[in-house]
Motif scaffolding. Structure first.
Motif, PDB file in Angstrom:
ATOM      1  N   GLN A  33       0.844  -1.178   0.000  1.00 28.59           N
ATOM      2  CA  GLN A  33       0.000   0.000   0.000  1.00 28.59           C
ATOM      3  C   GLN A  33       0.889   1.241   0.000  1.00 28.59           C
ATOM      4  OE1 GLN A  33      -2.547   0.111   3.347  1.00 28.59           O
ATOM      5  NE2 GLN A  33      -3.906   1.670   2.498  1.00 28.59           N
ATOM      6  N   VAL A  34       0.569   2.193  -0.857  1.00 29.71           N
ATOM      7  CA  VAL A  34       1.383   3.395  -1.002  1.00 29.71           C
ATOM      8  C   VAL A  34       0.585   4.572  -0.476  1.00 29.71           C
ATOM      9  CG1 VAL A  34       2.589   4.879  -2.646  1.00 29.71           C
ATOM     10  CG2 VAL A  34       2.492   2.408  -3.016  1.00 29.71           C
ATOM     11  N   ASP A  35       1.236   5.389   0.359  1.00 29.91           N
ATOM     12  CA  ASP A  35       0.581   6.586   0.862  1.00 29.91           C
ATOM     13  C   ASP A  35       0.509   7.623  -0.242  1.00 29.91           C
ATOM     14  OD1 ASP A  35       0.256   5.539   3.365  1.00 29.91           O
ATOM     15  OD2 ASP A  35       2.133   6.382   4.134  1.00 29.91           O
ATOM     16  N   LYS A  36      -0.571   8.335  -0.268  1.00 26.34           N
ATOM     17  CA  LYS A  36      -0.724   9.404  -1.259  1.00 26.34           C
ATOM     18  C   LYS A  36      -0.175  10.684  -0.640  1.00 26.34           C
ATOM     19  CE  LYS A  36      -4.841   7.310  -3.179  1.00 26.34           C
ATOM     20  NZ  LYS A  36      -6.292   7.442  -3.372  1.00 26.34           N
ATOM     21  N   THR A  37       1.042  11.018  -0.988  1.00 25.98           N
ATOM     22  CA  THR A  37       1.655  12.237  -0.469  1.00 25.98           C
ATOM     23  C   THR A  37       2.134  13.090  -1.619  1.00 25.98           C
ATOM     24  OG1 THR A  37       3.805  11.153  -0.323  1.00 25.98           O
ATOM     25  CG2 THR A  37       2.442  11.135   1.657  1.00 25.98           C
ATOM     26  N   THR A  38       2.194  14.351  -1.366  1.00 28.74           N
ATOM     27  CA  THR A  38       2.700  15.269  -2.393  1.00 28.74           C
ATOM     28  C   THR A  38       4.182  15.474  -2.154  1.00 28.74           C
ATOM     29  OG1 THR A  38       2.170  17.169  -1.026  1.00 28.74           O
ATOM     30  CG2 THR A  38       0.476  16.444  -2.575  1.00 28.74           C
ATOM     31  N   GLU A  39       4.815  16.114  -3.098  1.00 32.30           N
ATOM     32  CA  GLU A  39       6.249  16.354  -3.004  1.00 32.30           C
ATOM     33  C   GLU A  39       6.585  17.229  -1.793  1.00 32.30           C
ATOM     34  OE1 GLU A  39       8.855  15.161  -4.759  1.00 32.30           O
ATOM     35  OE2 GLU A  39       7.440  13.828  -5.737  1.00 32.30           O
ATOM     36  N   SER A  40       5.721  18.150  -1.442  1.00 27.90           N
ATOM     37  CA  SER A  40       6.010  19.069  -0.335  1.00 27.90           C
ATOM     38  C   SER A  40       5.902  18.369   1.017  1.00 27.90           C
ATOM     39  CB  SER A  40       5.066  20.266  -0.389  1.00 27.90           C
ATOM     40  OG  SER A  40       3.728  19.815  -0.236  1.00 27.90           O
ATOM     41  N   ASN A  41       5.154  17.282   1.089  1.00 30.69           N
ATOM     42  CA  ASN A  41       4.963  16.579   2.352  1.00 30.69           C
ATOM     43  C   ASN A  41       6.043  15.540   2.641  1.00 30.69           C
ATOM     44  OD1 ASN A  41       2.666  18.050   2.751  1.00 30.69           O
ATOM     45  ND2 ASN A  41       1.264  16.417   2.156  1.00 30.69           N
ATOM     46  N   LYS A  42       6.886  15.245   1.676  1.00 32.82           N
ATOM     47  CA  LYS A  42       7.894  14.208   1.873  1.00 32.82           C
ATOM     48  C   LYS A  42       8.951  14.690   2.849  1.00 32.82           C
ATOM     49  CE  LYS A  42       7.460  11.698  -2.421  1.00 32.82           C
ATOM     50  NZ  LYS A  42       8.122  11.211  -3.593  1.00 32.82           N
ATOM     51  N   SER A  43       9.360  13.796   3.722  1.00 32.95           N
ATOM     52  CA  SER A  43      10.385  14.175   4.691  1.00 32.95           C
ATOM     53  C   SER A  43      11.760  13.911   4.087  1.00 32.95           C
ATOM     54  CB  SER A  43      10.225  13.377   5.979  1.00 32.95           C
ATOM     55  OG  SER A  43      10.432  12.013   5.727  1.00 32.95           O
ATOM     56  N   ILE A  44      12.675  14.760   4.423  1.00 25.90           N
ATOM     57  CA  ILE A  44      14.038  14.623   3.927  1.00 25.90           C
ATOM     58  C   ILE A  44      14.914  14.278   5.114  1.00 25.90           C
ATOM     59  CG2 ILE A  44      15.952  15.812   2.816  1.00 25.90           C
ATOM     60  CD1 ILE A  44      13.847  17.676   1.563  1.00 25.90           C
ATOM     61  N   GLN A  45      15.676  13.224   4.953  1.00 28.36           N
ATOM     62  CA  GLN A  45      16.561  12.814   6.025  1.00 28.36           C
ATOM     63  C   GLN A  45      17.820  13.660   5.986  1.00 28.36           C
ATOM     64  OE1 GLN A  45      17.440   8.668   5.877  1.00 28.36           O
ATOM     65  NE2 GLN A  45      16.771   8.335   7.958  1.00 28.36           N
ATOM     66  N   VAL A  46      18.182  14.202   7.140  1.00 28.78           N
ATOM     67  CA  VAL A  46      19.360  15.061   7.223  1.00 28.78           C
ATOM     68  C   VAL A  46      20.391  14.335   8.063  1.00 28.78           C
ATOM     69  CG1 VAL A  46      20.200  17.307   7.982  1.00 28.78           C
ATOM     70  CG2 VAL A  46      17.881  17.086   7.084  1.00 28.78           C
ATOM     71  N   ASP A  47      21.628  14.405   7.618  1.00 29.28           N
ATOM     72  CA  ASP A  47      22.719  13.782   8.367  1.00 29.28           C
ATOM     73  C   ASP A  47      23.016  14.634   9.586  1.00 29.28           C
ATOM     74  OD1 ASP A  47      24.805  12.171   9.126  1.00 29.28           O
ATOM     75  OD2 ASP A  47      26.262  13.222   7.859  1.00 29.28           O
ATOM     76  N   LYS A  48      22.807  14.075  10.752  1.00 26.73           N
ATOM     77  CA  LYS A  48      23.075  14.808  11.992  1.00 26.73           C
ATOM     78  C   LYS A  48      24.388  14.300  12.559  1.00 26.73           C
ATOM     79  CE  LYS A  48      18.249  15.550  13.101  1.00 26.73           C
ATOM     80  NZ  LYS A  48      17.200  15.332  14.094  1.00 26.73           N
ATOM     81  N   THR A  49      25.274  15.206  12.785  1.00 27.43           N
ATOM     82  CA  THR A  49      26.555  14.799  13.363  1.00 27.43           C
ATOM     83  C   THR A  49      26.358  14.567  14.849  1.00 27.43           C
ATOM     84  OG1 THR A  49      27.161  17.090  13.727  1.00 27.43           O
ATOM     85  CG2 THR A  49      27.899  16.081  11.673  1.00 27.43           C
ATOM     86  N   THR A  50      27.070  13.603  15.352  1.00 31.46           N
ATOM     87  CA  THR A  50      26.949  13.287  16.767  1.00 31.46           C
ATOM     88  C   THR A  50      27.883  14.166  17.573  1.00 31.46           C
ATOM     89  OG1 THR A  50      28.607  11.565  16.545  1.00 31.46           O
ATOM     90  CG2 THR A  50      26.309  10.903  16.331  1.00 31.46           C
ATOM     91  N   LYS A  51      27.463  14.460  18.787  1.00 30.24           N
ATOM     92  CA  LYS A  51      28.294  15.271  19.663  1.00 30.24           C
ATOM     93  C   LYS A  51      29.348  14.394  20.306  1.00 30.24           C
ATOM     94  CE  LYS A  51      24.613  18.477  20.848  1.00 30.24           C
ATOM     95  NZ  LYS A  51      23.814  19.023  21.954  1.00 30.24           N
ATOM     96  N   LEU A  52      30.477  14.986  20.587  1.00 28.50           N
ATOM     97  CA  LEU A  52      31.512  14.245  21.285  1.00 28.50           C
ATOM     98  C   LEU A  52      31.077  14.017  22.725  1.00 28.50           C
ATOM     99  CD1 LEU A  52      34.688  16.094  19.995  1.00 28.50           C
ATOM    100  CD2 LEU A  52      33.848  13.858  19.301  1.00 28.50           C
ATOM    101  N   GLN A  53      31.493  12.906  23.246  1.00 27.77           N
ATOM    102  CA  GLN A  53      31.114  12.570  24.603  1.00 27.77           C
ATOM    103  C   GLN A  53      31.876  13.456  25.582  1.00 27.77           C
ATOM    104  OE1 GLN A  53      31.880   8.516  25.563  1.00 27.77           O
ATOM    105  NE2 GLN A  53      30.364   8.470  27.187  1.00 27.77           N
ATOM    106  N   THR A  54      31.148  14.021  26.521  1.00 23.33           N
ATOM    107  CA  THR A  54      31.803  14.889  27.492  1.00 23.33           C
ATOM    108  C   THR A  54      32.388  14.036  28.610  1.00 23.33           C
ATOM    109  OG1 THR A  54      29.750  15.155  28.702  1.00 23.33           O
ATOM    110  CG2 THR A  54      30.249  16.817  27.039  1.00 23.33           C
ATOM    111  N   VAL A  55      33.506  14.497  29.123  1.00 23.02           N
ATOM    112  CA  VAL A  55      34.188  13.767  30.184  1.00 23.02           C
ATOM    113  C   VAL A  55      33.646  14.263  31.525  1.00 23.02           C
ATOM    114  CG1 VAL A  55      36.411  13.273  31.250  1.00 23.02           C
ATOM    115  CG2 VAL A  55      36.238  13.536  28.759  1.00 23.02           C
TER     116      VAL A  55
END
Length: 113
Positions: A33-55
């Motif tokens: 089953q395919v959702d009926k979505t428009t181009e404006s509703n599509k989510s874009i995955q963004v690369d999130k950089t991870t934070k360094l672990q604090t000591v």
């Protein structure tokens, strides 16, 4: 018998529930089953950089002194004795069981001599 006939008549007069529409089952193994979505509703995955672990500094573990093992023990006393124990505990800022424990210790030590 009249009651049964009356019940049958009442059942006949009752409106019958509407018939439900038959639903065809979905085949899970074919077209998904395919959702009926428009181009404006599509989510874009963004690369999130991870934070360094604090000591974090670690606090040394504090050694706690263990209290002596105390077992609950019940006995019968006269009301005047209980009142005297409570009064002495209040006057010396101690718990009543501490007063009784000290009294028993001194009695037992006196008996050993």
């Amino acid at each position: 018998m009249a009651n049964k006939d009356q019940l049958k008549d009442l059942l006949k007069q009752r409106t019958t529930p509407t018939q439900r529409e038959a639903v065809s089952p979905v085949n899970l193994y074919t077209n998904p089953q395919v959702d009926k979505t428009t181009e404006s509703n599509k989510s874009i995955q963004v690369d999130k950089t991870t934070k360094l672990q604090t000591v974090k500094t670690v606090k040394p573990q504090v050694v706690k002194t263990a209290k002596p093992l105390v077992v609950k023990y019940t006995t019968h006393l006269q009301p005047s004795q209980i009142k005297a124990i409570k009064r002495l505990a209040l006057d010396t800022d101690k718990k009543d069981y501490e007063v009784v424990g000290e009294a028993i210790e001194s009695y037992l030590l006196k008996g050993k001599k």
